[in-house]
Structure formats: structure tokens, C-alpha cells
Design a protein around this motif. Structure first.
Motif, PDB file in Angstrom:
ATOM      1  N   HIS A 265      51.219 -30.296 -57.665  1.00 23.91           N
ATOM      2  CA  HIS A 265      51.257 -31.901 -57.943  1.00 23.91           C
ATOM      3  C   HIS A 265      49.844 -32.290 -58.109  1.00 23.91           C
ATOM      4  O   HIS A 265      49.439 -33.181 -59.166  1.00 23.91           O
ATOM      5  N   LYS A 266      48.912 -31.680 -57.603  1.00 28.36           N
ATOM      6  CA  LYS A 266      47.613 -31.984 -57.725  1.00 28.36           C
ATOM      7  C   LYS A 266      47.006 -31.578 -59.250  1.00 28.36           C
ATOM      8  O   LYS A 266      46.364 -32.157 -60.059  1.00 28.36           O
ATOM      9  N   ALA A 267      47.514 -30.133 -59.702  1.00 24.99           N
ATOM     10  CA  ALA A 267      47.226 -29.840 -61.049  1.00 24.99           C
ATOM     11  C   ALA A 267      48.078 -30.799 -62.403  1.00 24.99           C
ATOM     12  O   ALA A 267      47.079 -31.028 -63.246  1.00 24.99           O
ATOM     13  N   SER A 268      49.121 -31.121 -62.073  1.00 26.47           N
ATOM     14  CA  SER A 268      49.818 -32.144 -62.888  1.00 26.47           C
ATOM     15  C   SER A 268      48.827 -33.226 -62.978  1.00 26.47           C
ATOM     16  O   SER A 268      48.609 -33.743 -64.178  1.00 26.47           O
ATOM     17  N   ARG A 269      48.507 -33.820 -61.894  1.00 25.56           N
ATOM     18  CA  ARG A 269      47.681 -35.157 -62.201  1.00 25.56           C
ATOM     19  C   ARG A 269      46.435 -34.700 -62.862  1.00 25.56           C
ATOM     20  O   ARG A 269      45.751 -35.677 -63.842  1.00 25.56           O
ATOM     21  N   GLU A 270      45.634 -33.534 -62.447  1.00 23.31           N
ATOM     22  CA  GLU A 270      44.476 -33.276 -63.147  1.00 23.31           C
ATOM     23  C   GLU A 270      44.788 -33.093 -64.771  1.00 23.31           C
ATOM     24  O   GLU A 270      43.878 -33.387 -65.612  1.00 23.31           O
ATOM     25  N   GLY A 271      45.878 -32.580 -65.037  1.00 21.93           N
ATOM     26  CA  GLY A 271      46.273 -32.384 -66.348  1.00 21.93           C
ATOM     27  C   GLY A 271      46.282 -33.536 -67.064  1.00 21.93           C
ATOM     28  O   GLY A 271      45.991 -33.718 -68.558  1.00 21.93           O
ATOM     29  N   ILE A 272      46.879 -34.504 -66.651  1.00 20.64           N
ATOM     30  CA  ILE A 272      46.883 -36.024 -67.250  1.00 20.64           C
ATOM     31  C   ILE A 272      45.766 -36.597 -67.482  1.00 20.64           C
ATOM     32  O   ILE A 272      45.398 -36.852 -68.563  1.00 20.64           O
ATOM     33  N   VAL A 273      44.774 -36.608 -66.522  1.00 23.85           N
ATOM     34  CA  VAL A 273      43.370 -37.062 -66.613  1.00 23.85           C
ATOM     35  C   VAL A 273      42.740 -36.178 -67.802  1.00 23.85           C
ATOM     36  O   VAL A 273      42.273 -36.989 -68.537  1.00 23.85           O
ATOM     37  N   ALA A 274      42.781 -34.998 -67.751  1.00 18.57           N
ATOM     38  CA  ALA A 274      41.969 -34.158 -68.737  1.00 18.57           C
ATOM     39  C   ALA A 274      42.566 -34.723 -70.160  1.00 18.57           C
ATOM     40  O   ALA A 274      41.960 -34.816 -71.202  1.00 18.57           O
ATOM     41  N   ALA A 275      43.978 -34.697 -70.239  1.00 18.91           N
ATOM     42  CA  ALA A 275      44.336 -35.063 -71.600  1.00 18.91           C
ATOM     43  C   ALA A 275      43.864 -36.380 -72.001  1.00 18.91           C
ATOM     44  O   ALA A 275      43.895 -36.541 -73.366  1.00 18.91           O
ATOM     45  N   GLU A 276      44.082 -37.415 -71.041  1.00 21.14           N
ATOM     46  CA  GLU A 276      43.481 -38.761 -71.414  1.00 21.14           C
ATOM     47  C   GLU A 276      42.070 -38.649 -71.899  1.00 21.14           C
ATOM     48  O   GLU A 276      41.779 -39.558 -72.860  1.00 21.14           O
ATOM     49  N   ALA A 277      41.240 -38.024 -70.966  1.00 21.85           N
ATOM     50  CA  ALA A 277      39.850 -37.900 -71.238  1.00 21.85           C
ATOM     51  C   ALA A 277      39.581 -37.412 -72.794  1.00 21.85           C
ATOM     52  O   ALA A 277      38.859 -37.822 -73.432  1.00 21.85           O
ATOM     53  N   ILE A 278      40.521 -36.303 -73.069  1.00 21.49           N
ATOM     54  CA  ILE A 278      40.214 -35.793 -74.445  1.00 21.49           C
ATOM     55  C   ILE A 278      40.481 -36.564 -75.438  1.00 21.49           C
ATOM     56  O   ILE A 278      40.005 -36.816 -76.673  1.00 21.49           O
ATOM     57  N   ALA A 279      41.611 -37.574 -75.055  1.00 21.12           N
ATOM     58  CA  ALA A 279      42.043 -38.664 -76.039  1.00 21.12           C
ATOM     59  C   ALA A 279      40.850 -39.743 -76.189  1.00 21.12           C
ATOM     60  O   ALA A 279      41.341 -40.896 -76.922  1.00 21.12           O
ATOM     61  N   GLY A 280      40.041 -39.570 -75.475  1.00 22.25           N
ATOM     62  CA  GLY A 280      38.783 -40.746 -75.233  1.00 22.25           C
ATOM     63  C   GLY A 280      38.858 -41.839 -74.599  1.00 22.25           C
ATOM     64  O   GLY A 280      38.544 -42.815 -74.420  1.00 22.25           O
ATOM     65  N   HIS A 281      40.166 -41.818 -73.490  1.00 19.68           N
ATOM     66  CA  HIS A 281      40.444 -42.733 -72.523  1.00 19.68           C
ATOM     67  C   HIS A 281      39.309 -42.602 -71.412  1.00 19.68           C
ATOM     68  O   HIS A 281      38.901 -41.640 -70.829  1.00 19.68           O
ATOM     69  N   ALA A 282      38.936 -43.985 -70.821  1.00 25.96           N
ATOM     70  CA  ALA A 282      38.012 -43.987 -69.792  1.00 25.96           C
ATOM     71  C   ALA A 282      38.903 -43.615 -68.294  1.00 25.96           C
ATOM     72  O   ALA A 282      39.372 -44.708 -67.888  1.00 25.96           O
ATOM     73  N   VAL A 283      38.950 -42.509 -67.923  1.00 24.99           N
ATOM     74  CA  VAL A 283      39.795 -42.174 -66.874  1.00 24.99           C
ATOM     75  C   VAL A 283      38.923 -41.147 -65.837  1.00 24.99           C
ATOM     76  O   VAL A 283      37.794 -40.615 -66.452  1.00 24.99           O
ATOM     77  N   ALA A 284      39.487 -41.107 -64.562  1.00 23.47           N
ATOM     78  CA  ALA A 284      38.583 -40.225 -63.735  1.00 23.47           C
ATOM     79  C   ALA A 284      39.850 -39.725 -62.797  1.00 23.47           C
ATOM     80  O   ALA A 284      40.820 -40.371 -62.637  1.00 23.47           O
ATOM     81  N   TYR A 285      39.617 -38.499 -62.188  1.00 17.92           N
ATOM     82  CA  TYR A 285      40.433 -37.839 -61.411  1.00 17.92           C
ATOM     83  C   TYR A 285      40.045 -38.609 -60.069  1.00 17.92           C
ATOM     84  O   TYR A 285      38.893 -38.276 -59.372  1.00 17.92           O
ATOM     85  N   ASP A 286      40.615 -39.665 -59.185  1.00 16.07           N
ATOM     86  CA  ASP A 286      40.072 -40.460 -58.160  1.00 16.07           C
ATOM     87  C   ASP A 286      41.147 -40.466 -57.366  1.00 16.07           C
ATOM     88  O   ASP A 286      41.762 -41.580 -57.200  1.00 16.07           O
ATOM     89  N   VAL A 287      41.408 -39.329 -56.566  1.00 16.59           N
ATOM     90  CA  VAL A 287      42.646 -39.276 -55.833  1.00 16.59           C
ATOM     91  C   VAL A 287      42.379 -39.252 -54.178  1.00 16.59           C
ATOM     92  O   VAL A 287      41.284 -38.448 -53.965  1.00 16.59           O
TER      93      VAL A 287
END
Ligand code: NAI
Length: 411
Positions: A265-287
Motif C-alpha cells: 500500500h505504501k508502494a501504491s501511494r508512491e506510484g500515484i504521487v510519481a505519476a502525478e508528478a510526471i504529469a506536472g502536478h504539484a504533489v508530494a509523498y507526505d504520509v
């Protein structure tokens, strides 16, 4: 196997189709990025689906059925001796044939193949895998011995929460050795003779099989990392920033290779953050709270800080604890051994950690993770009306315990 069109160029290449990789790939595709995913295995899902979380839970379900049937005797319902059709049990959890052959020494992958049920099984390592698969094999009839290097099993969770689980396992297992050191292992009569030191003595015991469950290493070998600018630290983890971007700006790393905890589940969350970051969204893994769950019976779950971590970090904290012996639902289920524990910051009253041992602790912990992520105070949990009768009430009662006002708990 190729699904879709094979192209030589892609906007995003996801290497590895585990719960981190496939989630990242699906998210990226949803965000309009042309994405290609590559995995060495014939199906996506990674260790989690093929030889980890899912097949082990399927086997645990079988072991728990056997155990619950035996315990039903105390409630006045008796079943006969269980007849275990290994072929059928294997079929219940099977996925494609796993590849690693079993010998006297097996890892969790081979253990999940369930080739046979050894009469005596030694489990080296009393963490997630050792305890879960130890309980599976004990449920199927093996005499299980756990040999753990640290002074206690499930050392990631607070000791007071591990105690009810350890008490249960002591009854189910042949033996649990802690503070133990394996000295040697040699073939003997078709099995293996282990020599190990524990409790100031040297033990020499023959086992039919030995399950090695002493932790995993990140799988960052043989993927050509040395040809990139990625930095791999001494523990083999790829260093990443808050968006999971590596020192090589075009490469992101998620999941086990990006650091502890090595959980799906940690990997899945990171996957979403990385995909959004690649798409140019201002996101961070802040869990703040990645729940850890050992799916034994009783389950052991925790998230945020443990009490031991809060103490070590010098945090001023308060604890509220609710023993399930005071929960009507737990009593009705014949499972009064559980405990729910809340740790909150002494000044702000914010919940900083929660630990639960008991049936369905792995489901209950989700409310605790939300409370921590939302910055909830213990009072917020105490003032939330929980359904009655339910085990979820123990969270409310533990929160009341922080203020010494738990109504159903004798002082
Ligand atoms: P673990 O880190 O949970 O436990 C390993 C245990 O082995 C520790 O208690 C450690 O002290 C002990 N140990 C290490 N060296 C030893 C030695 N030489 N002799 C005796 N004991 C020794 O790792 P485990 O159980 O192998 O699981 C691997 C990974 O798989 C974990 O990181 C976990 O995240 C993941 N996993 C998660 C599950 C879940 O979420 N329910 C289930 C199964 C695995």
C-alpha cells in the motif's frame, strides 16, 4: 507476452508491475500520458499478487477456519477432526506456477507452493512472513518452531500489543525462541539439523523443513542502474525526493526499491504521487501513517508512531488503552484478548500513533490512519459516535482512556 502495441518509444516506461508499478502506470494513463509497463512475470501484480500478500492471505484464511472450528467447541459447537485435502487447498490460493523449487530450506515463495505439510517446521525470523506462514502451517498440522534473533517477535510493534499474539502463538507453535542465533544447519535424515543458541543454551534440533523469513532486500540489481545517475545507498535503496524522483531527473523510484516500509500500500501511494508528478502536478509523498498489519489470528496492526518510537524521539505523549475484555462485541465473538491503544501528543492531544491487536485489527486500523492524517485529536475519536456493538468502539473507548473517562473500563 505483449498486450497492446509494441513500440520502441514511449512517454513513460514503468519497470515492474507490482502494486507500485501497475498503480503508477494506470494513474499515468488516466492522466493522458502514453505509458508502457514491463514486467518479467507473465502477469502483473508483483510479489504481492503472485507470491506474497494475496496467496498468503488465502492460506491464512484456511488456517483460521481450522482454528475457529476448533475454538467453536468452547461455544458449544463441535466439529470433527479437519480433513485437509492439500491439492484443493493449493488450488484455492494458486496463481501461475511459482518458479523456486522447494528443498529443506524454503523461502516464502516456496512455502506458499504448499508442496507438503512438514511434520516439524523451523521458521527463522519472527516478523510478518514468519508469523503468518508459521500460523498457516501450524493450522495445517505442522509442529512449528520460530527462531528469532531479536528479544521478541514482531519487534516493529509495541511489546504490550504483541503480548496477546505471542500468548496465542505459544499455544499453537511447538516453540518460540527469541534472542536466538543460528550456528549451523546440516542435512539429516531427509531434513535438516539446526544448531542454534538461545536462552544461554545450545540447541540441536532436526526439522523436516526450514522457512527462511529474515527480511527482504530491495530488488534493484540487474536493471542497469549503474548506467544512470541514480544514487543507491548502502542498504540498496534508490534515493528519492518527496515526489519519488531520483538523482537522475527522468527516473522515478517507488515501492521496495525506494525504502522502508516494504509494503504494497505504501508502494501504491508512491506510484500515484510519481505519476502525478510526471504529469506536472504539484504533489508530494507526505504520509504520516502507513499501517503495518500482521495477518495472524489475532491480527496485529499499527500506524503512525509506536509508543517505543515516541519515547525514543523524546515526544511528550499520553496513552489511552482499551482491553477488549470490556467490549461486548469482542466477548460475543469469543475474542476478548485484543487491545486497542492510542498514543497522542501530550500538549496538542493529536493522535500520533495507534496500535491494535485482535480480530480484524487490519481493518480497524484504517480509521486510525485517517485520524492521524487528518490531524485528529484524541477527543475527536472519543466524540465520534461508533456503532454498537462493534469492535470499532474500542477506538472510541481507547481515545476516552487518554482522558481517563472510558465508561466501559474499570479503573
Ligand atoms: P520482517 O522484517 O518482517 O521480519 C524479519 C525477522 O527476522 C525480524 O524479526 C528479524 O529480527 C529476524 N531476523 C533477521 N535475521 C535473523 C537471523 N539471522 N536469525 C533469526 N532471525 C532473524 O521480514 P519478513 O517477515 O521476511 O518479511 C519481508 C517483507 O515482506 C517485510 O518487509 C514485509 O514488509 C513484507 N511482508 C508484509 C506482509 C504484510 O503486510 N502482512 C506479509 C508478508 C511480508
Amino acid at each position: 507476452m505483449v498486450v497492446g502495441e509494441l513500440t520502441e518509444s514511449t512517454d513513460l516506461l514503468v519497470l515492474g508491475g507490482g502494486p507500485g508499478g501497475y498503480v503508477a502506470a494506470f494513474k499515468a494513463a488516466d492522466l493522458g500520458i502514453q505509458t508502457t509497463i514491463i514486467d518479467a512475470a507473465p502477469i502483473l501484480g508483483g510479489v504481492c499478487l503472485r507470491e506474497g500478500c494475496i496467496p498468503s492471505k488465502a492460506l491464512l484464511h484456511v488456517a483460521h477456519l481450522v482454528q475457529h472450528a476448533a475454538e467453536a467447541k468452547d461455544l458449544g459447537v463441535s466439529f470433527g477432526e479437519p480433513k485437509i485435502d492439500l491439492e484443493k487447498v493449493r488450488g484455492w490460493k494458486q496463481l501461475p506456477e511459482a518458479l523456486i523449487p522447494a528443498s529443506c530450506c524454503i523461502d516464502s515463495t516456496a512455502a506458499l507452493e504448499l508442496k507438503d505439510v512438514p511434520k516439524r517446521l523451523a521458521v527463522i525470523g519472527g516478523g510478518y512472513i514468519g508469523l503468518e506462514l508459521g500460523q498457516v502451517y501450524a493450522g495445517l498440522g505442522s509442529k512449528v518452531t520460530v527462531i528469532e534473533a531479536l528479544e521478541r517477535i514482531a519487534a516493529g510493534a509495541d511489546e504490550d500489543l504483541v503480548r496477546p499474539l505471542a500468548a496465542k502463538l505459544k499455544k499453537q507453535f511447538e516453540a518460540i525462541f527469541t534472542g536466538a542465533k543460528i550456528e549451523s544447519g546440516k542435512p539429516k535424515n531427509g531434513g535438516v539439523e539446526l544448531t542454534f543458541a538461545a536462552g544461554g543454551q545450545t540447541h540441536k534440533e532436526r526439522y523436516d523443513k526450514v522457512l527462511i523469513s529474515v527480511g527482504r532486500r530491495p530488488n534493484s540489481d540487474n536493471i542497469g542502474i549503474e548506467h544512470t545517475k541514480c544514487v543507491v545507498n548502502a542498504r540498496g535503496f534508490i534515493e528519492v525526493d518527496a515526489q519519488r524522483r531520483t538523482a537522475d531527473k527522468k527516473i522515478f523510484a517507488i515501492g521496495d526499491v525506494a525504502g522502508d516500509p516494504m509494503l504494497a500500500h505504501k508502494a501504491s501511494r508512491e506510484g500515484i504521487v510519481a505519476a502525478e508528478a510526471i504529469a506536472g502536478h504539484a504533489v508530494a509523498y507526505d504520509v504520516r501513517a502507513v499501517p503495518g498489519v500482521v495477518y495472524t489470528s489475532p491480527e496485529l496492526a499499527w500506524c503512525g508512531m509506536t509508543e517505543a518510537e515516541a519515547k525514543a524521539a523524546g515526544v511528550e505523549y499520553k496513552v489511552g488503552k482499551f482491553p477488549w475484555g470490556a467490549s461486548g462485541r469482542a466477548i460475543a465473538m469469543g475474542k476478548p484478548e485484543g487491545v486497542t491503544k492510542i498514543i497522542c501528543d501530550a500538549r496538542s492531544q493529536r493522535v500520533i500513533g495507534v496500535g491494535i491487536v485482535g480480530e480484524h485489527a487490519g481493518d480497524l486500523i484504517a480509521e486510525a490512519a485517517l485520524a492521524i492524517e487528518m490531524g485528529a485529536e484524541a477527543e475527536d475519536l472519543a466524540l465520534t459516535v461508533h456503532p454498537h456493538p462493534s469492535i470499532s468502539e474500542t477506538l472510541m473507548e481507547a481515545a476516552e482512556g487518554v482522558f481517563g473517562t472510558a465508561i466501559h473500563q474499570a479503573k
